[in-house]
Design a protein around this motif. Structure first.
Motif, PDB file in Angstrom:
ATOM      1  N   ILE A   1       6.514  -3.698   9.537  1.00  0.00           N
ATOM      2  CA  ILE A   1       6.007  -3.006  10.717  1.00  0.00           C
ATOM      3  C   ILE A   1       6.685  -1.643  10.869  1.00  0.00           C
ATOM      4  O   ILE A   1       6.056  -0.661  11.291  1.00  0.00           O
ATOM      5  N   GLY A   2       7.963  -1.568  10.491  1.00  0.00           N
ATOM      6  CA  GLY A   2       8.667  -0.284  10.544  1.00  0.00           C
ATOM      7  C   GLY A   2       8.018   0.746   9.644  1.00  0.00           C
ATOM      8  O   GLY A   2       7.838   1.912  10.028  1.00  0.00           O
ATOM      9  N   ASN A   3       7.660   0.345   8.439  1.00  0.00           N
ATOM     10  CA  ASN A   3       6.967   1.260   7.527  1.00  0.00           C
ATOM     11  C   ASN A   3       5.655   1.740   8.123  1.00  0.00           C
ATOM     12  O   ASN A   3       5.283   2.911   7.987  1.00  0.00           O
TER      13      ASN A   3
ATOM     14  N   ALA B   1      12.423   6.234   3.242  1.00  0.00           N
ATOM     15  CA  ALA B   1      13.669   6.881   3.645  1.00  0.00           C
ATOM     16  C   ALA B   1      13.791   6.910   5.170  1.00  0.00           C
ATOM     17  O   ALA B   1      14.838   6.579   5.740  1.00  0.00           O
ATOM     18  N   ILE B   2      12.706   7.284   5.847  1.00  0.00           N
ATOM     19  CA  ILE B   2      12.726   7.354   7.308  1.00  0.00           C
ATOM     20  C   ILE B   2      12.779   5.961   7.914  1.00  0.00           C
ATOM     21  O   ILE B   2      13.463   5.720   8.918  1.00  0.00           O
ATOM     22  N   SER B   3      12.088   5.016   7.296  1.00  0.00           N
ATOM     23  CA  SER B   3      12.074   3.636   7.788  1.00  0.00           C
ATOM     24  C   SER B   3      13.453   2.995   7.693  1.00  0.00           C
ATOM     25  O   SER B   3      13.835   2.198   8.562  1.00  0.00           O
ATOM     26  N   TYR B   4      14.220   3.338   6.667  1.00  0.00           N
ATOM     27  CA  TYR B   4      15.575   2.795   6.550  1.00  0.00           C
ATOM     28  C   TYR B   4      16.426   3.230   7.739  1.00  0.00           C
ATOM     29  O   TYR B   4      17.212   2.452   8.286  1.00  0.00           O
ATOM     30  N   GLY B   5      16.282   4.493   8.147  1.00  0.00           N
ATOM     31  CA  GLY B   5      17.007   4.958   9.316  1.00  0.00           C
ATOM     32  C   GLY B   5      16.568   4.231  10.573  1.00  0.00           C
ATOM     33  O   GLY B   5      17.393   3.834  11.402  1.00  0.00           O
ATOM     34  N   LEU B   6      15.264   4.029  10.708  1.00  0.00           N
ATOM     35  CA  LEU B   6      14.709   3.309  11.854  1.00  0.00           C
ATOM     36  C   LEU B   6      15.264   1.894  11.932  1.00  0.00           C
ATOM     37  O   LEU B   6      15.699   1.425  12.988  1.00  0.00           O
ATOM     38  N   ALA B   7      15.258   1.204  10.805  1.00  0.00           N
ATOM     39  CA  ALA B   7      15.702  -0.197  10.783  1.00  0.00           C
ATOM     40  C   ALA B   7      17.196  -0.331  11.021  1.00  0.00           C
ATOM     41  O   ALA B   7      17.641  -1.281  11.680  1.00  0.00           O
ATOM     42  N   THR B   8      17.980   0.591  10.489  1.00  0.00           N
ATOM     43  CA  THR B   8      19.431   0.501  10.638  1.00  0.00           C
ATOM     44  C   THR B   8      19.836   0.504  12.106  1.00  0.00           C
ATOM     45  O   THR B   8      20.728  -0.245  12.529  1.00  0.00           O
TER      46      THR B   8
ATOM     47  N   TYR C   1       0.838  -1.200   0.000  1.00  0.00           N
ATOM     48  CA  TYR C   1       0.000   0.000   0.000  1.00  0.00           C
ATOM     49  C   TYR C   1       0.876   1.254   0.000  1.00  0.00           C
ATOM     50  O   TYR C   1       0.642   2.207  -0.778  1.00  0.00           O
ATOM     51  N   ILE C   2       1.898   1.265   0.850  1.00  0.00           N
ATOM     52  CA  ILE C   2       2.770   2.435   0.960  1.00  0.00           C
ATOM     53  C   ILE C   2       3.609   2.617  -0.300  1.00  0.00           C
ATOM     54  O   ILE C   2       3.841   3.748  -0.743  1.00  0.00           O
TER      55      ILE C   2
ATOM     56  N   PHE D   1       4.751   5.503   8.699  1.00  0.00           N
ATOM     57  CA  PHE D   1       3.682   6.065   7.882  1.00  0.00           C
ATOM     58  C   PHE D   1       2.615   6.721   8.745  1.00  0.00           C
ATOM     59  O   PHE D   1       2.016   7.731   8.353  1.00  0.00           O
ATOM     60  N   ASN D   2       2.394   6.170   9.913  1.00  0.00           N
ATOM     61  CA  ASN D   2       1.380   6.708  10.827  1.00  0.00           C
ATOM     62  C   ASN D   2       1.703   8.125  11.290  1.00  0.00           C
ATOM     63  O   ASN D   2       0.828   8.810  11.829  1.00  0.00           O
ATOM     64  N   GLN D   3       2.952   8.575  11.060  1.00  0.00           N
ATOM     65  CA  GLN D   3       3.360   9.926  11.453  1.00  0.00           C
ATOM     66  C   GLN D   3       3.474  10.888  10.268  1.00  0.00           C
ATOM     67  O   GLN D   3       3.916  12.024  10.441  1.00  0.00           O
ATOM     68  N   LEU D   4       3.072  10.458   9.073  1.00  0.00           N
ATOM     69  CA  LEU D   4       3.379  11.245   7.874  1.00  0.00           C
ATOM     70  C   LEU D   4       2.181  11.995   7.306  1.00  0.00           C
ATOM     71  O   LEU D   4       2.036  12.146   6.087  1.00  0.00           O
ATOM     72  N   ASP D   5       1.329  12.538   8.192  1.00  0.00           N
ATOM     73  CA  ASP D   5       0.179  13.328   7.729  1.00  0.00           C
ATOM     74  C   ASP D   5       0.621  14.505   6.858  1.00  0.00           C
ATOM     75  O   ASP D   5      -0.097  14.880   5.916  1.00  0.00           O
ATOM     76  N   GLU D   6       1.759  15.081   7.155  1.00  0.00           N
ATOM     77  CA  GLU D   6       2.241  16.227   6.385  1.00  0.00           C
ATOM     78  C   GLU D   6       2.501  15.868   4.929  1.00  0.00           C
ATOM     79  O   GLU D   6       2.279  16.682   4.023  1.00  0.00           O
TER      80      GLU D   6
END
Length: 358
Positions: free
Chosen positions: A276-278, A261-268, A195-196, A282-287
């Motif tokens: 689950i990281g995505n 891009a943000i998820s890659y940083g989270l996972a690293t 979906y993402i 994604f739940n924070q990306l309303d902007e």
């Protein structure tokens, strides 16, 4: 100059397609001592699925630990082990499992024919030699790894895919029956990767008619499945497998965006799995994707999914800064999101604030 993209060679699709694996390998087994290397998610060790794999006497099977994201050191060690034992490369490397196992298969097959560590090849078009034949069989759908040009690996310095014309698998086997036993909520988290993918492909500067056409149909299938009130049906399994396939293809002609891009940083830094990281990101990306994040939350509600909260509460400010560092290296993703002047929009402060919300 237009890029002449390399796609997956062959696609075998339909219920019980797994039964035709032997037909795929038979033309490859031409020399004495020819063998196939099967990589399976360790979840299947002792499972009846193993008995359905048409193995010959010389074939090898390795069960892969996918607790963590795929790692370059695991790829390198496996290639060294196989070559030491067999003395020559296999005629096909087969990945049976989720995105991590399929990425392992795509990476391992390349390292039989390219010297040095796989970490040398993290990036675009760094692989110079075609790998051995590769077959991928998804047993969970959503990542699009079955058709992706990228094999995502975490190396000693970064999480970044090997990507290029030699990366896609030669053969994909899409058997919807294989995904019916995927447990909740893993089924949802992995499907949301698809979906993402579509949301990001459809919203950005690298959007094309080709990518958008594939992404829209994939997105529509995801909406049908996860807004239906009953995502776990045989019909929806088939829809999800097709959605994953189309979503993976859409990225060939577009790009992923802010979430990845943000998820890659989270996972690293944390080792949190990609699906689950995505979802956490994604739940924070309303902007960035306001309508789609609202729809995503509705899907979570309908499917009774509760995202983990406070996943970064025990991480230090230095850890957060390292996540920001990793995210900012993914310049091509941010250019897709915000254009060539993205650095004036995607600041360290913005990314730091987003991580702090997690």
């Amino acid at each position: 100059m237009f890029r002449n993209y390399k796609a997956v060679g062959r696609v075998l699709y339909g219920r019980n397609a797994l039964a035709q694996l032997d037909d795929i390998f038979e033309p490859l087994r031409v020399d004495a001592g020819s063998y196939v290397l099967f990589l399976l998610d360790e979840y299947f060790e002792g499972n009846e699925l193993v008995d359905r794999i048409p193995m010959k006497d010389a074939d090898m099977i390795r069960f892969m630990d996918v607790t963590d994201e795929p790692k370059t050191k695991v790829v390198d060690a496996l290639v060294e082990e196989v070559m030491s034992e067999m003395g020559k490369p296999p005629v096909s490397v087969v990945g049976i499992g989720g995105g991590s196992v399929m990425d392992y298969a795509k990476a391992v097959r390349l390292m039989f024919t390219n010297p040095g560590s796989s970490s040398r090849y993290q990036g675009l078009d760094l692989i110079k030699n075609k790998g051995v034949h590769c077959t991928v069989v998804p047993t969970i759908s959503g990542t699009g790894a079955e058709v992706s040009m990228t094999t995502v690996l975490t190396g000693p310095e970064k999480k970044l895919g090997i990507k290029g014309d030699y990366t896609p698998a030669d053969q994909v086997v899409l058997d919807p029956d294989l995904i019916k036993s995927v447990p909740d909520p893993q089924h949802f988290y992995t499907a949301m990767d698809c979906y993402i993918h579509n949301v990001e492909a459809l919203n950005g500067n690298r959007r094309t008619v080709m990518g958008a056409s594939l992404g829209r149909e994939s997105l529509h299938l995801c909406q049908e499945i996860f807004l239906s009130g009953n995502s776990r049906t045989p019909e929806n399994d088939e829809k999800l497998m097709v959605a994953s396939y189309l979503g993976g293809l859409s990225l060939t002609y577009s790009e992923v965006g802010a979430c990845h891009a943000i998820s890659y940083g989270l996972a690293t830094v944390t080792g949190i799995h990609h699906g689950i990281g995505n979802c956490i990101v994604f739940n924070q990306l309303d902007e960035f994707y306001p309508d789609e994040v609202k729809e995503f939350r509705k899907m979570m509600e309908i499917n009774k999914v509760d995202l983990p909260k406070g996943v970064l509460k025990d991480y230090s400010s230095d850890d957060i800064e390292k996540m920001v560092d990793v995210a900012l290296t993914l310049t091509f993703m941010w250019a897709h999101v915000a254009g060539p002047e993205w650095e004036s929009v995607i600041t360290r402060e913005k990314l730091r604030d987003l991580y702090m919300k997690m």
